[in-house]
Design an enzyme around this catalytic site. Structure first.
Site, PDB file in Angstrom:
ATOM      1  N   ASP A 170       0.835  -1.205   0.000  1.00 42.61           N
ATOM      2  CA  ASP A 170       0.000   0.000   0.000  1.00 42.61           C
ATOM      3  C   ASP A 170       0.871   1.257   0.000  1.00 42.61           C
ATOM      4  O   ASP A 170       2.073   1.216   0.326  1.00 42.61           O
ATOM      5  CB  ASP A 170      -0.885  -0.033   1.261  1.00 42.61           C
ATOM      6  CG  ASP A 170      -2.188   0.744   1.110  1.00 42.61           C
ATOM      7  OD1 ASP A 170      -2.314   1.522   0.151  1.00 42.61           O
ATOM      8  OD2 ASP A 170      -3.069   0.569   1.973  1.00 42.61           O
TER       9      ASP A 170
ATOM     10  N   ASP B 260     -10.810   2.328  -3.216  1.00 43.79           N
ATOM     11  CA  ASP B 260     -11.349   2.116  -1.866  1.00 43.79           C
ATOM     12  C   ASP B 260     -12.861   2.247  -1.850  1.00 43.79           C
ATOM     13  O   ASP B 260     -13.502   1.957  -0.846  1.00 43.79           O
ATOM     14  CB  ASP B 260     -10.746   3.136  -0.887  1.00 43.79           C
ATOM     15  CG  ASP B 260      -9.416   2.653  -0.324  1.00 43.79           C
ATOM     16  OD1 ASP B 260      -9.091   1.464  -0.494  1.00 43.79           O
ATOM     17  OD2 ASP B 260      -8.699   3.468   0.287  1.00 43.79           O
TER      18      ASP B 260
END
Ligand code: DGJ
Length: 729
Positions: free
Chosen positions: A474, A544
């Protein structure tokens, strides 16, 4: 509801190899680059400069091609350098078009005119050497043709063969000149966090449109991909489309320019904003790869060409890479509140659904109980995992799943041991504030010591836990204050390039040392998706935003440029983003159009949810080869109406899967009939439905009927959905 398609034989038949070759026509000083269905032609003109001649549908006759000649000057305001299509122009000699290379030499000279020197052809690669007219500044242009797809890759390497340093202020990978003319239309992707992959279409007019990232990574805001169609007339099925993408995960730029001489050109490479790369004598800089292709099959075919190219020529494992496993991810269920017991309980439930990979997300390390602390301290949190990760990994493995772990290696919370020990490792300018985003700072990965530390830390984690099969990598913020005070002042701007190179280097070394490791690229969703990172990772986190309705548009935009195989799509809980609730079957079917994952809190799923979910996972396994490796046809766009339909056809044509979604029914109308694509009109297909929403058609149906009459679907109310598989008899 019965949800089961008959199992299918997984057969991937590669398209017949295209015909590719590169030839030099010596008498005319032309290179013919033949990439299957596409020709790309370059020449050396009478001024000994490289000129773009042609890019489009394959030509066959050498005698049709005249030697390159410069166009005459238009006026004292526009010399030949602006009227002649330039293949790789330096900034100098009176060119006002976007340069591919801009340089300041040690003596202050800022004029660069590149002349042709020599060439070399090795198989499907052409290298052309160029040199400035007076300085020993050399450029190697490398072209590689990919005949199966018609794609051509360009890179440029700049060499300082002088005796003094020189500073590159713009280093582009190349320029793609389209046939001279007007009326072109540009398609590009823009967005923001949780709203990536929005499709934009606009006419190209005189002037320059810039799409770029100045953020240090690929970015949510724009993606380094473009498509240009002639006369603004292409659609999903037809039309001339030139398209391309950069392979670079740092700051990048694409300049789409229509000159005052009706020349449309796309120049791309390192973003020249705040760029300054010092080449010492003997040093070279290679630009990122810039890939481009051409089709007459509209945006749909442009996407299919790219999807296959990515799978076969870019992504790890190539054509033989395995299918993506069905994954569970803990993030939306537990956020930072992970624990051995809690994760084991989720794993038990995930295994019941047929999940194949269990991924523990953020929260397992250091003092990471929220996003304010712990980033940088990659040691297992002993309160949450008193016996390390081993018992959880074993538990997951015993359930028949492999284990994956979340990391964010490039970042540090100021509240961490790493930052307390090495505050200078964070990107900063001395004695100036360090902007925190999500309470974190960016480590200066351009520094060799930081790079080596991060490699060693991850290597240790993987060595001590050899059963970690997968990392979700990430990156939750962009650069600010991109200072590198330890480097000589003149070289500090090299951080933009060195950072990304070093991230690539870490991933490459980890993969070499842990060959079974798979990686997902994530940057707060789809902030790092490009052909550079895809060369190193099996999949990417798309967004997301997991709201299934928003996802239809997000996934459509993603699919313009990138393969559904890499597109991770999770089924999560409702209400979701926008406070919207959609049925579980709808959420599954949306996620099943990419690489399926589940990210809901399974502890809250009812028995009937679990039952539906396991049947959906089973169904997905019977169609995933087609979804992940097949040919995608976007039949109805979610941007056009409340009805969306996508079809995937396996490479061997044996299976087609239709997904359809209706967000809202109006006035009691049925949805439009769906005419399928890419089938064999003469073939008969056996129909497999998952519900009773296919009207009219019974057990078998011909390709001709499906492609011409089309099927009616009983979709009504709000957020209704269905899937149908057609298997060739
Ligand atoms: C951002 C990612 O996109 C999410 O999926 C999750 O991994 C969080 N970071 C964790 O902090």
């Amino acid at each position: 509801m019965k949800i089961r398609f008959a199992s299918v034989v997984l057969m991937s038949v590669l398209a017949p190899a295209g015909f590719g070759e590169i030839r030099y026509l010596a008498a005319r000083k032309l290179w013919r680059l033949e990439a299957g269905p596409v020709s790309y032609i370059i020449g050396v003109n009478e001024k000994n400069e490289l000129q773009s001649i042609y890019w489009g549908r394959r030509l066959w006759r050498d005698d049709d091609l005249a030697a390159a000649h410069t166009n005459s000057e238009w006026a004292s305001f526009d010399n030949y350098g602006n009227t002649t299509p330039q293949e790789y122009p330096g900034w100098g000699g009176g060119r006002y078009i976007e340069p591919c290379l801009k340089v300041t030499l040690a003596d202050g000279v800022r004029d660069l005119v590149l002349h042709y020197v020599s060439y070399n052809i090795e198989g499907e690669t052409l290298r052309i050497e160029m040199k400035d007219i007076s300085y020993d500044l050399g450029v190697t242009l490398e072209y590689r043709v990919f005949p199966e797809s018609g794609i051509i890759r360009k890179t440029a390497t700049v060499h300082n063969r002088t005796r003094a340093p020189m500073t590159l202020e713009s280093a582009q990978s190349g320029a793609w000149n389209l046939p001279r003319g007007e009326g072109y239309r540009l398609t590009y992707l823009s967005g923001r966090w949780a709203g990536e992959w929005q499709i934009n279409r606009e006419a190209i007019h005189p002037g320059m449109k810039v799409i770029e990232s100045r953020r240090g990574n690929t970015s949510h805001q724009a993606n380094p991909w473009f498509a240009i169609d002639a006369d603004g007339r292409a659609d999903e099925q037809t039309g001339r489309v030139w398209f391309g993408a950069l392979g670079w995960s740092g700051s990048w730029r694409l300049s789409i320019e229509q000159t005052s001489h009706q020349q449309v050109r796309v120049t791309g490479g390192f973003n020249p904003f705040d760029f300054g790369y010092v080449l010492e004598p003997g040093q070279s800089l290679e630009t990122p790869p810039f890939y481009a292709g051409y089709t007459e099959g509209g945006f749909g075919e442009a996407s299919r060409i790219l999807h296959r190219f990515e799978r076969v020529n870019i992504m790890p494992g190539g054509a033989t890479a395995r299918l993506r496993p069905v994954l569970y991810n803990s993030w939306e269920a537990t956020e930072f509140a992970v624990s051995e017991e809690g994760q084991k309980a989720l794993a038990d439930k995930a295994a019941r659904l047929g999940v194949e990979r269990f991924v523990m997300d953020d929260g397992w390390f250091g003092a990471r109980n929220n996003d304010r602390a712990g980033l940088g301290d990659w040691t297992v949190n002993a309160q949450k995992f008193p016996h390390g990760l081993g018992p959880l990994i074993d538990h997951v493995n015993h359930l028949g799943m492999d284990f994956g772990l979340w990391v964010e290696p490039e970042m540090v919370n100021p509240d961490s041991n790493l930052y307390r020990q090495h505050p200078d490792w964070a990107m900063h300018f001395p004695d100036r504030p360090r902007t925190q985003e999500r309470n974190q700072l960016v480590l200066n990965m351009a520094r060799e010591d930081v790079k080596n530390y991060i490699f060693e830390t991850l290597d240790r984690l993987l060595t001590e836990n050899p059963k970690i099969a997968f990392l979700k990598w990430d990156m939750n913020r962009n650069f600010t204050e991109p200072g590198w005070p330890e480097a000589p002042a003149a070289q500090q701007k090299e951080l933009w390039v060195a950072y990304t190179r070093n991230v690539y280097d870490i991933i490459d070394r980890l993969r070499a040392k842990h060959p079974k490791l798979e990686i997902e690229s994530c940057s707060g969703g789809g902030g790092r998706v490009d052909l550079g990172i895809l060369q190193r990772t099996e999949e990417v986190w798309t967004s997301d935003n997991t709201d299934a309705f928003d996802r239809l548009r997000i996934q459509e935009g993603f699919s313009l440029a990138y393969t559904p195989k890499a597109m991770m799509a999770w089924v999560t809980d409702v209400p979701n983003f926008n406070g919207r609730s959609t049925p579980l079957a709808y959420r599954f079917l949306v996620a099943m159009m990419g690489s399926l994952g589940i990210g809901g809190n399974l502890n809250r799923w009812s028995e009937s949810d679990m039952d539906l979910a396991s049947r959906m996972v089973e169904l997905y396994k019977s169609i995933r080869a087609t979804v992940q490796q097949g040919r995608l046809f976007r039949l109805f766009s979610p941007r056009d109406s409340g009805f969306t339909a996508n079809e995937y056809v396996s490479e061997d044509g044996g299976q087609a899967v239709l997904f359809a979604f209706r967000s809202a029914q109006d006035f009691g109308y049925p949805p439009p009939a769906v005419r399928l694509s890419g089938l064999d009109e003469q073939a008969v297909y056996r129909v497999k439905t998952i519900d009773h929403k296919l009207a009219g058609v019974t057990e078998t149906v011909s390709g001709a009927y499906l492609m011409n009459r089309g099927v009616d679907l009983r979709l009504g109310g709000d957020f209704d959905s269905t899937a149908v598989a057609f298997e060739r008899q």
